[in-house]
Write a protein that holds these residues in place. Structure first.
Motif, mmCIF file in Angstrom:
data_model
loop_
_atom_site.group_PDB
_atom_site.id
_atom_site.type_symbol
_atom_site.label_atom_id
_atom_site.label_comp_id
_atom_site.label_asym_id
_atom_site.label_seq_id
_atom_site.Cartn_x
_atom_site.Cartn_y
_atom_site.Cartn_z
ATOM 1 N N ASP A 26 0.841 -1.200 0.000
ATOM 2 C CA ASP A 26 0.000 0.000 0.000
ATOM 3 C C ASP A 26 0.878 1.252 0.000
ATOM 4 O OD1 ASP A 26 -2.300 1.893 1.022
ATOM 5 O OD2 ASP A 26 -3.283 -0.023 0.645
ATOM 6 N N ASP A 27 0.332 2.338 0.435
ATOM 7 C CA ASP A 27 0.957 3.663 0.430
ATOM 8 C C ASP A 27 2.329 3.645 1.129
ATOM 9 O OD1 ASP A 27 1.305 6.364 0.343
ATOM 10 O OD2 ASP A 27 -0.529 6.871 1.436
ATOM 11 N N ARG A 87 -5.514 16.434 3.457
ATOM 12 C CA ARG A 87 -4.532 15.362 3.681
ATOM 13 C C ARG A 87 -3.183 15.768 3.079
ATOM 14 N NH1 ARG A 87 -3.580 9.110 2.113
ATOM 15 N NH2 ARG A 87 -3.476 8.287 4.189
ATOM 16 N N LYS A 136 -4.024 -1.028 -6.795
ATOM 17 C CA LYS A 136 -5.082 -0.338 -6.035
ATOM 18 C C LYS A 136 -4.924 1.144 -6.346
ATOM 19 C CE LYS A 136 -6.431 0.505 -1.176
ATOM 20 N NZ LYS A 136 -6.009 0.235 0.206
ATOM 21 N N ASP A 196 -5.950 4.694 -5.720
ATOM 22 C CA ASP A 196 -6.604 5.451 -4.644
ATOM 23 C C ASP A 196 -6.881 6.892 -5.084
ATOM 24 O OD1 ASP A 196 -7.581 5.991 -2.116
ATOM 25 O OD2 ASP A 196 -5.783 5.315 -1.051
ATOM 26 N N ASP A 212 -13.088 2.282 3.955
ATOM 27 C CA ASP A 212 -11.948 2.159 4.864
ATOM 28 C C ASP A 212 -12.365 1.527 6.179
ATOM 29 O OD1 ASP A 212 -9.984 3.109 3.274
ATOM 30 O OD2 ASP A 212 -9.872 5.100 4.169
HETATM 31 C C1 DGJ Z 1 -7.053 5.376 1.768
HETATM 32 C C2 DGJ Z 1 -7.369 3.944 1.448
HETATM 33 O O1 DGJ Z 1 -8.740 3.735 1.459
HETATM 34 C C3 DGJ Z 1 -6.620 3.062 2.432
HETATM 35 O O2 DGJ Z 1 -6.982 1.719 2.236
HETATM 36 C C4 DGJ Z 1 -5.152 3.268 2.236
HETATM 37 O O3 DGJ Z 1 -4.786 2.833 0.947
HETATM 38 C C5 DGJ Z 1 -4.794 4.728 2.426
HETATM 39 N N1 DGJ Z 1 -5.633 5.595 1.628
HETATM 40 C C6 DGJ Z 1 -3.358 4.973 2.074
HETATM 41 O O4 DGJ Z 1 -3.037 6.288 2.097
#
Ligand code: DGJ
Length: 745
Positions: free
Chosen positions: A359-360, A436, A469, A471, A541
């Motif tokens: 992920d991030d 953010r 993914k 985002d 989330d």
């Molecule tokens: C929001 C996403 O919905 C989360 O699952 C995760 O990927 C974060 N962003 C990462 O910044």
């Protein structure tokens, strides 16, 4: 299926075995709506359904004549489908029928995602040309009917045939006039972490709507609404669904007018929108998908689920089983290195998980959310061997590798911002709103889309990446693009989303083997537009199993289980702090694309064994879950909301999986029954419970499909060996047995 044109009565009749959609050319040349509902006989005239004639301007003003493409200013005071500002500043149109054609299949809409056909004879499309000869404006209305679906797909194309520019102020994808107002309106609403909660209310005089002005379809409202008869249930009553294949600002609006009729319109939100049409230019609306069901919400949802799954989603992953994934986000957040990630992947692999998602935090200097969006270069401090080394090591474990990206964003602290501050969406003379710690890139600029395609192609081609993914963690403020003149700023937000679609289109074509999952701070862009490119989406989330009941239940009104990313996470839950049993977390996440969002290296022996068993269970049943027919059995939005139940049945009805969930335990209540749906009444099912310890009284009973549907499964809380407490779930697996051994019920 047929599209009939009766040149005597000048009626169009689109019909299949389930629905009819009928309208005609009125004496004035305008299009008047006649019927949308159950299938009516072909070859007949239905003009008498609408009493009286309509003679355009000589009509008594304000009378609720039903139209197909209503416009304002000439006596129809209801919400219009189309509003165009003409060269002299006036906005009155007189759109008269000119011609039509009927084509096999379904033409695509340039630049926009849309449903499609794959086999001959599957659908037909009617295109009607309306012309305003004073303004030299042409409007083409498109209607598609599928042979086997209770669905009408509508869109419109507006063309400027005049010699000067025109301004489109509103262009709906669909507008429909219904002869009465005995309807309730269902909408899906919420916010971050509580997306798509169901609201059902009576229609009241005047307008009622849901919409977005955020630049994304949003978690606050979803581009889906339904009109339902007040007594309609899952299984009974008339229901009409309206869904927009669009990911930007939308409007869905119903108007109950004084004569007691209802108009519904759906399309791009006119608020903040305008589009300048130069001579010969055209504007295409996204498409709206109308569904009619005479047998309740279940049938409507099934129509959307199968259409979205089979004829909206595209690419290799459309029909493939989705992998079980483990995502490192809640395990590490930004704090990881290669060794740590590989520990998680290896522990996940031991549990049977198939895909590891990074992920991030893998790029630039990103150790928290203040920096580096836009700098899509691997962080060598965390990953010295780059993505390739990590991905290859993950693959060597026997797993696939997936990656998080957030293409549409840029941090102030980034090399991209230093080089291209002007790419941030904003008004040069005003401060930019940060959210953010990030800005939105101006996706309306082709050079931004080109740049992102180049950079991201490099990233995705640099390693064996099987999943992405995508985002999008903030919505748009200060909507403006310096690339357009003042009078064209109303185009910006639509151009933004066209840019997003262009990038999705190019990346999914360039990397056809990659499974894309869309995400927007959870489920803020869970809409049909993105499902065309990314066949699954991160639902929310919020991974708390109890909150997820409402989120997944509401989402299922329009969207199939195969589109819902659903993960088991650690407790206390990171969003709400609730502690729920591991089995309950799995029993909710099984009804979607299963994943894990936790640190598997921190599990106890028992938890590891339980998760390995969950993974094996899901693998056994995932085809059923991802491609079966879903039924909602008990709503968390009704009564005290303490119970939720749903089930999914295989296409051949030989197997089914039912889930029953109870939020708070109630002591000393009697046995309850859960009536099932969609089974074969003549089939005998072996019913077993999951986890096996949950309800021993139910294990390996043989029960007829007729009884399961007529009387139901008996859920006896008091006899359960399952530890009594709150937040409990029971799953029931139903498998058809061939012959009838003794002991059947
Ligand atoms: C929001 C996403 O919905 C989360 O699952 C995760 O990927 C974060 N962003 C990462 O910044």
């Amino acid at each position: 299926m047929s599209i009939e044109w009766n040149s005597d009565t000048r009626e169009f009749h689109l019909r299949n075995d389930r629905i009819s959609y009928i309208f005609r050319v009125l004496e004035s040349g305008w299009l008047g709506h006649l019927h949308f509902g159950p299938s009516l006989a072909a070859g007949k005239a239905y003009a008498h359904l609408v009493p009286g004639e309509f003679f355009g301007y000589s009509n008594r003003l304000g009378e609720p004549v039903p139209f197909e493409c209503p416009t304002g200013g000439s006596g129809d005071y209801r919400i219009p489908a189309l509003a165009v500002e003409l060269a002299d500043g006036s906005g009155v149109l007189n759109l008269r029928y000119r011609s039509h054609r009927i084509v096999a299949g379904k033409p695509p809409i340039p630049g926009l995602p849309s449903t499609y056909t794959e086999v001959g004879g599957e659908a037909e499309t009617l295109e009607i040309l309306l012309v305003d000869s004073v303004a030299d404006l042409e409007v083409r209305l498109l209607y598609t009917i599928y042979r086997d679906r209770p669905v009408i797909v509508r869109s419109a194309r507006v063309t400027n045939a005049s010699k000067g520019p025109l301004i489109v102020r509103a262009a709906m994808s669909a507008s429909i006039d219904l002869p009465d107002a005995d309807w309730q309106l269902i909408t899906l609403n919420g916010d971050w972490a509580r997306e798509r909660h169901i609201d059902r209310r009576d229609l009241r005089p005047g307008r009622q709507s849901v919409s977005s002005v955020r630049g994304a379809s949003s978690s606050q409202h979803n581009p889906f609404v339904a009109l339902v008869r007040p007594a309609a249930t899952e299984e009974t009553g008339e229901v009409m669904g309206f869904s927009l294949v669009y990911s930007g600002n939308f409007l869905a609006e119903a108007e109950l007018e004084p004569f007691g009729t209802t108009r519904v319109r759906m399309g791009i939100n006119p608020d903040g929108f305008s589009w300048v049409l130069e001579p010969s230019a055209s504007f295409d609306t996204p498409e709206a998908i109308l569904v009619y069901s005479a047998t309740g919400l279940d049938e409507m949802s099934h129509a959307y689920h199968s259409l979205f799954r089979e004829r909206l989603a595209r690419g290799a992953w459309r029909d493939k089983l989705r992998p079980i994934l483990i995502n490192n986000w809640e395990a590490t957040y930004f704090d990881f290195d290669e060794a740590r990630l590989l520990e998680i992947a290896a522990a996940g692999r031991e549990l049977g998980i198939e895909l590891f998602v990074l992920d991030d935090g893998w790029f630039g200097q990103r150790d928290d959310d203040t920096t580096s969006l836009g700098d899509w270069k691997v962080n060598r401090r965390k990953l010295p061997g780059g993505l390739e080394s990590l991905a290859r090591k993950v693959e060597a474990l026997g797993m696939r590798f997936g990656l998080w990206i957030e293409p549409e964003m840029m941090s102030r602290a980034s090399a991209l911002f230093e080089a291209h501050a002007d790419w941030a969406v904003g008004i040069p003379s005003r401060p930019l709103t940060e959210h953010r710690n990030q800005y939105v890139l101006d996706m309306s600029r082709p050079e931004v889309v080109d740049y992102l395609f180049g950079v991201l192609s490099g990233v995705l081609g640099s390693a064996p990446i099987s999943y992405v993914k995508w985002d999008m963690n903030r919505t748009i403020t200060e909507p403006f693009t310096p690339t357009m003149p003042a009078w064209r700023q109303g185009e910006f937000l639509h151009r933004y989303i066209l840019g997003v679609y262009a990038l999705y289109d190019r990346l999914t074509r360039a990397f056809p083997g990659i499974l894309f999952e869309s995400c927007a701070g959870g489920g803020a862009r869970f809409d049909p537009g993105l499902l065309a490119y990314a066949p699954q989406a991160w639902t929310s989330d919020n991974t708390d199993a109890i909150d997820r009941l409402k989120i997944q239940y509401g989402t299922s009104l329009a969207y199939p289980l195969s589109s819902m990313g659903a993960h088991v996470s650690a407790v206390p839950n990171h969003q709400g702090g609730r502690v729920t049993p591991l089995a309950t977390r799995a029993a909710v996440a099984f009804f979607g694309d299963l994943g894990y969002e936790l640190d598997p290296t921190k599990l106890s022996e028992d938890e590891r064994a339980a998760i390995a068993e969950q993974v094996a269970f899901y693998k056994q049943w995932r085809e059923l879950v991802q491609f079966g027919r879903f039924h909602r059995l008990r709503s968390p939005f009704e009564g005290d909301g303490n119970e939720t139940a749903w089930m999914v049945v295989a296409g051949d009805r030989k197997a089914a999986l039912a889930g029953f969930y109870e939020v708070l335990n109630r002591v000393n209540i009697g046995p309850r029954r859960l009536r099932l749906r969609g089974l074969d009444p003549a089939t005998l099912y072996r019913v077993s419970a999951w986890p096996p310890s949950a309800a021993p009284d139910q294990s390996s009973r043989l029960i007829g499909g007729d009884l399961l549907m007529a009387a139901g499964l008996v859920i006896e809380a008091r006899r359960m060996a399952f530890p009594v407490g709150d937040f409990l779930a029971r799953l029931y697996v139903l498998e058809a047995v061939d012959s009838e051994p003794g002991g059947a019920e």
